[in-house]
Design a protein around this motif. Structure first.
Motif, PDB file in Angstrom:
ATOM      1  N   GLN A 100       1.212  -1.576  -0.492  1.00  0.00           N
ATOM      2  CA  GLN A 100       0.011  -0.323   0.074  1.00  0.00           C
ATOM      3  C   GLN A 100       0.919   1.222  -0.152  1.00  0.00           C
ATOM      4  O   GLN A 100       0.257   2.476  -0.800  1.00  0.00           O
ATOM      5  CB  GLN A 100      -0.641  -0.365   1.039  1.00  0.00           C
ATOM      6  N   SER A 101       1.864   1.104   0.692  1.00  0.00           N
ATOM      7  CA  SER A 101       2.661   2.593   1.078  1.00  0.00           C
ATOM      8  C   SER A 101       3.637   2.792  -0.422  1.00  0.00           C
ATOM      9  O   SER A 101       3.481   3.545  -1.238  1.00  0.00           O
ATOM     10  CB  SER A 101       4.037   2.184   2.328  1.00  0.00           C
ATOM     11  N   PHE A 102       3.931   1.464  -1.047  1.00  0.00           N
ATOM     12  CA  PHE A 102       4.716   1.481  -2.455  1.00  0.00           C
ATOM     13  C   PHE A 102       3.591   2.307  -3.764  1.00  0.00           C
ATOM     14  O   PHE A 102       4.184   3.224  -3.802  1.00  0.00           O
ATOM     15  CB  PHE A 102       5.406   0.311  -2.597  1.00  0.00           C
ATOM     16  N   ILE A 103       2.264   1.695  -3.484  1.00  0.00           N
ATOM     17  CA  ILE A 103       1.489   2.689  -3.987  1.00  0.00           C
ATOM     18  C   ILE A 103       0.930   4.019  -4.228  1.00  0.00           C
ATOM     19  O   ILE A 103       1.007   4.769  -4.966  1.00  0.00           O
ATOM     20  CB  ILE A 103       0.650   1.233  -4.491  1.00  0.00           C
ATOM     21  N   LYS A 104       0.782   4.023  -2.966  1.00  0.00           N
ATOM     22  CA  LYS A 104       0.310   5.396  -2.438  1.00  0.00           C
ATOM     23  C   LYS A 104       2.277   6.521  -3.212  1.00  0.00           C
ATOM     24  O   LYS A 104       1.679   7.318  -3.808  1.00  0.00           O
ATOM     25  CB  LYS A 104       0.240   5.310  -1.258  1.00  0.00           C
ATOM     26  N   GLU A 105       3.303   5.786  -3.271  1.00  0.00           N
ATOM     27  CA  GLU A 105       4.663   6.633  -3.361  1.00  0.00           C
ATOM     28  C   GLU A 105       4.765   7.066  -4.766  1.00  0.00           C
ATOM     29  O   GLU A 105       4.885   7.782  -5.517  1.00  0.00           O
ATOM     30  CB  GLU A 105       5.897   6.225  -2.444  1.00  0.00           C
ATOM     31  N   HIS A 106       3.967   5.707  -5.695  1.00  0.00           N
ATOM     32  CA  HIS A 106       4.472   5.393  -6.718  1.00  0.00           C
ATOM     33  C   HIS A 106       2.929   5.598  -7.585  1.00  0.00           C
ATOM     34  O   HIS A 106       2.947   5.161  -9.121  1.00  0.00           O
ATOM     35  CB  HIS A 106       4.794   4.170  -7.389  1.00  0.00           C
ATOM     36  N   GLN A 107       1.804   6.101  -7.449  1.00  0.00           N
ATOM     37  CA  GLN A 107       0.565   6.355  -7.964  1.00  0.00           C
ATOM     38  C   GLN A 107       0.562   6.372  -9.674  1.00  0.00           C
ATOM     39  O   GLN A 107      -0.274   5.909 -10.277  1.00  0.00           O
ATOM     40  CB  GLN A 107      -0.360   6.665  -6.793  1.00  0.00           C
TER      41      GLN A 107
ATOM     42  N   GLU B 177      -2.010   2.288 -25.369  1.00  0.00           N
ATOM     43  CA  GLU B 177      -3.128   2.924 -25.578  1.00  0.00           C
ATOM     44  C   GLU B 177      -3.190   3.561 -24.077  1.00  0.00           C
ATOM     45  O   GLU B 177      -3.641   4.628 -23.815  1.00  0.00           O
ATOM     46  CB  GLU B 177      -4.596   1.994 -25.312  1.00  0.00           C
ATOM     47  N   LEU B 178      -2.616   3.068 -22.796  1.00  0.00           N
ATOM     48  CA  LEU B 178      -2.326   3.786 -21.416  1.00  0.00           C
ATOM     49  C   LEU B 178      -1.525   4.824 -21.519  1.00  0.00           C
ATOM     50  O   LEU B 178      -0.940   5.503 -20.944  1.00  0.00           O
ATOM     51  CB  LEU B 178      -2.421   3.372 -20.579  1.00  0.00           C
ATOM     52  N   ASN B 179      -0.611   4.949 -22.369  1.00  0.00           N
ATOM     53  CA  ASN B 179       0.317   6.078 -23.140  1.00  0.00           C
ATOM     54  C   ASN B 179       1.741   4.951 -22.467  1.00  0.00           C
ATOM     55  O   ASN B 179       2.597   6.332 -21.909  1.00  0.00           O
ATOM     56  CB  ASN B 179       0.254   7.443 -22.568  1.00  0.00           C
ATOM     57  N   ALA B 180       1.789   3.585 -21.797  1.00  0.00           N
ATOM     58  CA  ALA B 180       3.004   3.600 -20.867  1.00  0.00           C
ATOM     59  C   ALA B 180       4.163   4.063 -21.141  1.00  0.00           C
ATOM     60  O   ALA B 180       4.289   3.484 -23.004  1.00  0.00           O
ATOM     61  CB  ALA B 180       2.920   1.977 -20.474  1.00  0.00           C
ATOM     62  N   THR B 181       5.244   3.916 -20.869  1.00  0.00           N
ATOM     63  CA  THR B 181       6.136   4.062 -20.970  1.00  0.00           C
ATOM     64  C   THR B 181       7.681   3.123 -20.330  1.00  0.00           C
ATOM     65  O   THR B 181       6.814   2.624 -19.524  1.00  0.00           O
ATOM     66  CB  THR B 181       7.107   5.869 -20.833  1.00  0.00           C
ATOM     67  N   ARG B 182       8.861   2.786 -21.064  1.00  0.00           N
ATOM     68  CA  ARG B 182       9.812   2.489 -20.106  1.00  0.00           C
ATOM     69  C   ARG B 182       9.097   2.863 -18.377  1.00  0.00           C
ATOM     70  O   ARG B 182      10.039   1.993 -17.515  1.00  0.00           O
ATOM     71  CB  ARG B 182      11.619   2.167 -20.501  1.00  0.00           C
ATOM     72  N   GLN B 183      10.272   3.571 -18.105  1.00  0.00           N
ATOM     73  CA  GLN B 183       9.510   3.874 -16.417  1.00  0.00           C
ATOM     74  C   GLN B 183       8.726   3.975 -16.406  1.00  0.00           C
ATOM     75  O   GLN B 183       8.623   3.825 -14.660  1.00  0.00           O
ATOM     76  CB  GLN B 183      10.153   6.102 -16.525  1.00  0.00           C
ATOM     77  N   THR B 184       6.901   3.817 -16.596  1.00  0.00           N
ATOM     78  CA  THR B 184       5.993   3.185 -16.381  1.00  0.00           C
ATOM     79  C   THR B 184       5.934   1.739 -15.728  1.00  0.00           C
ATOM     80  O   THR B 184       7.012   1.093 -15.563  1.00  0.00           O
ATOM     81  CB  THR B 184       4.120   2.938 -16.709  1.00  0.00           C
ATOM     82  N   ILE B 185       5.540   1.753 -14.288  1.00  0.00           N
ATOM     83  CA  ILE B 185       5.527   0.307 -13.316  1.00  0.00           C
ATOM     84  C   ILE B 185       4.446  -0.360 -13.823  1.00  0.00           C
ATOM     85  O   ILE B 185       3.245  -0.093 -13.911  1.00  0.00           O
ATOM     86  CB  ILE B 185       5.512   1.010 -12.008  1.00  0.00           C
ATOM     87  N   LEU B 186       4.327  -1.963 -14.652  1.00  0.00           N
ATOM     88  CA  LEU B 186       3.541  -2.590 -14.563  1.00  0.00           C
ATOM     89  C   LEU B 186       3.400  -3.357 -13.257  1.00  0.00           C
ATOM     90  O   LEU B 186       4.198  -4.667 -13.228  1.00  0.00           O
ATOM     91  CB  LEU B 186       3.565  -3.409 -15.837  1.00  0.00           C
ATOM     92  N   LEU B 187       2.257  -2.759 -12.136  1.00  0.00           N
ATOM     93  CA  LEU B 187       2.308  -3.897 -11.080  1.00  0.00           C
ATOM     94  C   LEU B 187       1.541  -4.656 -11.648  1.00  0.00           C
ATOM     95  O   LEU B 187       0.371  -5.021 -11.864  1.00  0.00           O
ATOM     96  CB  LEU B 187       0.833  -2.711 -10.388  1.00  0.00           C
TER      97      LEU B 187
END
Length: 372
Positions: free
Chosen positions: A42-49, A98-108
């Motif tokens: 939960q903390s990780f998600i909040k930090e990198h939302q 479609e969601l404009n993901a890049t290399r820096q996007t996190i796929l959870l």
């Protein structure tokens, strides 16, 4: 180059919430971070939302996603081993674009072993590699797919035939998710944990076997991290699966063949699970171990008694050798000289790279039928 493992923190005890494992081998140098507990996730998600896109299936979206505490852009893939293929990966890549993901996007990746394997593979390929974080939700995924860097999908009916060795940036082991699992799914994880004990740690085996022998035995979550540690010990010495890591495949040569055949002849919801298939495989490969690796008849008998309860609930007949041969011949461990097995010298002691004759494999299948 020698391999080393450097744990900065241990999983033992409630105060320990994070472990950093550093691997140094002839192929790679990397760090992977495993964190324990839903609050850490939960903390990780909040930090990198703002950086996260969530991959889930219908079950984890309904049961696990609400526990994360934040709204995230997300999409789902179909549930089940039958959808672990390149078609599903193409869909993942399309949705990421479609969601404009890049290399820096996190796929959870929020799901079981199928979703974690496939999601990590898709992430490793997307734009030649995006950030991937795993949140395994099944016991099997926690003790297996969550660690080791193996990613991939099934191809032409063969298990995990297309894939990469690619690490996840972080992995979150949240036992809280296990409350959402039916008993049958827990058993899949118990099988993998039992295998870890059989190949490397008799004390671990002796504890885990009680989960089979006593139906209401409660799982101590420390056993999850003990299993992860056993797997990591093999991985850090042999990341590319060319030596000692092959021992983790005990039960999987016959087990993967049976699972692949079951998927071929049954509808998705009626095929044998990975855990049940590997349990059957361990019965056959324990028998082979008595013939080739020195496992005593007494220990083989004990292993059979522990696993027999699973076998007794399997309605499908054990396939013939002729039926399984196409799958056995395509096993990834084979080196061109025959069908390759990892076998037990004793409970807690395994060795890789046994080439087994067709006649002995047939004997092992006959042995499983007699137990059934």
């Amino acid at each position: 180059m020698t391999s080393e493992i450097h744990p900065l923190l241990c999983f033992k005890g409630n105060c320990c919430q994070e472990i950093l494992l550093c691997f140094h081998c002839s192929y790679c140098t990397f760090e992977t971070i495993l964190k324990q507990g839903l609050p850490n996730l939960q903390s990780f998600i909040k930090e990198h939302q703002d950086e996260i896109i969530l991959l889930a299936d219908k079950h984890t979206l309904e049961e696990c996603y609400p526990l994360l505490g934040e709204e995230l852009p997300h999409f789902i893939v179909p549930y089940g081993e039958g959808y672990k293929n390149l078609n599903s990966c193409e869909y993942i890549w399309k949705k990421l674009a479609e969601l404009n993901a890049t290399r820096q996007t996190i796929l959870l990746c929020l799901g079981g072993g199928v979703l974690c394997d496939m999601g990590a593979f898709a992430g490793a390929c997307y734009q030649r590699g995006m950030r991937v974080v795993l949140a395994p939700t099944s016991l099997l995924a926690m003790v297996d797919a969550s660690t080791g860097g193996k990613t991939g999908v099934n191809f032409l009916g063969f298990k995990n035939y297309i894939g990469l060795f690619a690490k996840a940036e972080e992995t979150f082991i949240c036992p809280e998710f296990l409350d959402t699992l039916p008993y049958e799914e827990r058993v899949n994880g118990y099988v993998e944990m039992l295998k870890h004990g059989l190949i490397a740690d008799k004390k671990h085996y002796d504890i885990v076997k009680m989960l089979f022998l006593k139906e209401n035995e409660k799982l101590n979550t420390s056993l999850i991290f003990d299993s992860i540690a056993i797997k990591q010990k093999h991985v850090e010495q042999d990341f590319k699966d060319e030596g000692i890591r092959k021992r983790l495949n005990f039960g999987h040569t016959i087990g993967h063949a049976i699972e692949s055949h079951s998927l071929h002849i049954n509808d998705e919801n009626e095929s044998l699970s990975h855990g049940v298939s590997v349990a059957i495989g361990m019965l056959g490969e324990s028998y082979l171990s008595t013939k080739l690796a020195g496992l005593s008849e007494a220990e083989n008998h004990e292993i059979s008694l522990v696993i027999q309860r699973i076998l007794s609930k399997v309605d499908d007949p054990i396939p013939s050798l002729d039926t399984l041969m196409p799958y056995l011949l395509k096993d990834k461990k084979n080196d061109g000289e025959g069908i390759n097995f990892s076998l037990l010298r004793s409970i807690g002691d395994c060795k890789q790279d046994y080439t087994v004759s067709v006649d002995l494999i047939k004997e092992s299948l006959d042995y499983i039928r007699k137990l059934k």
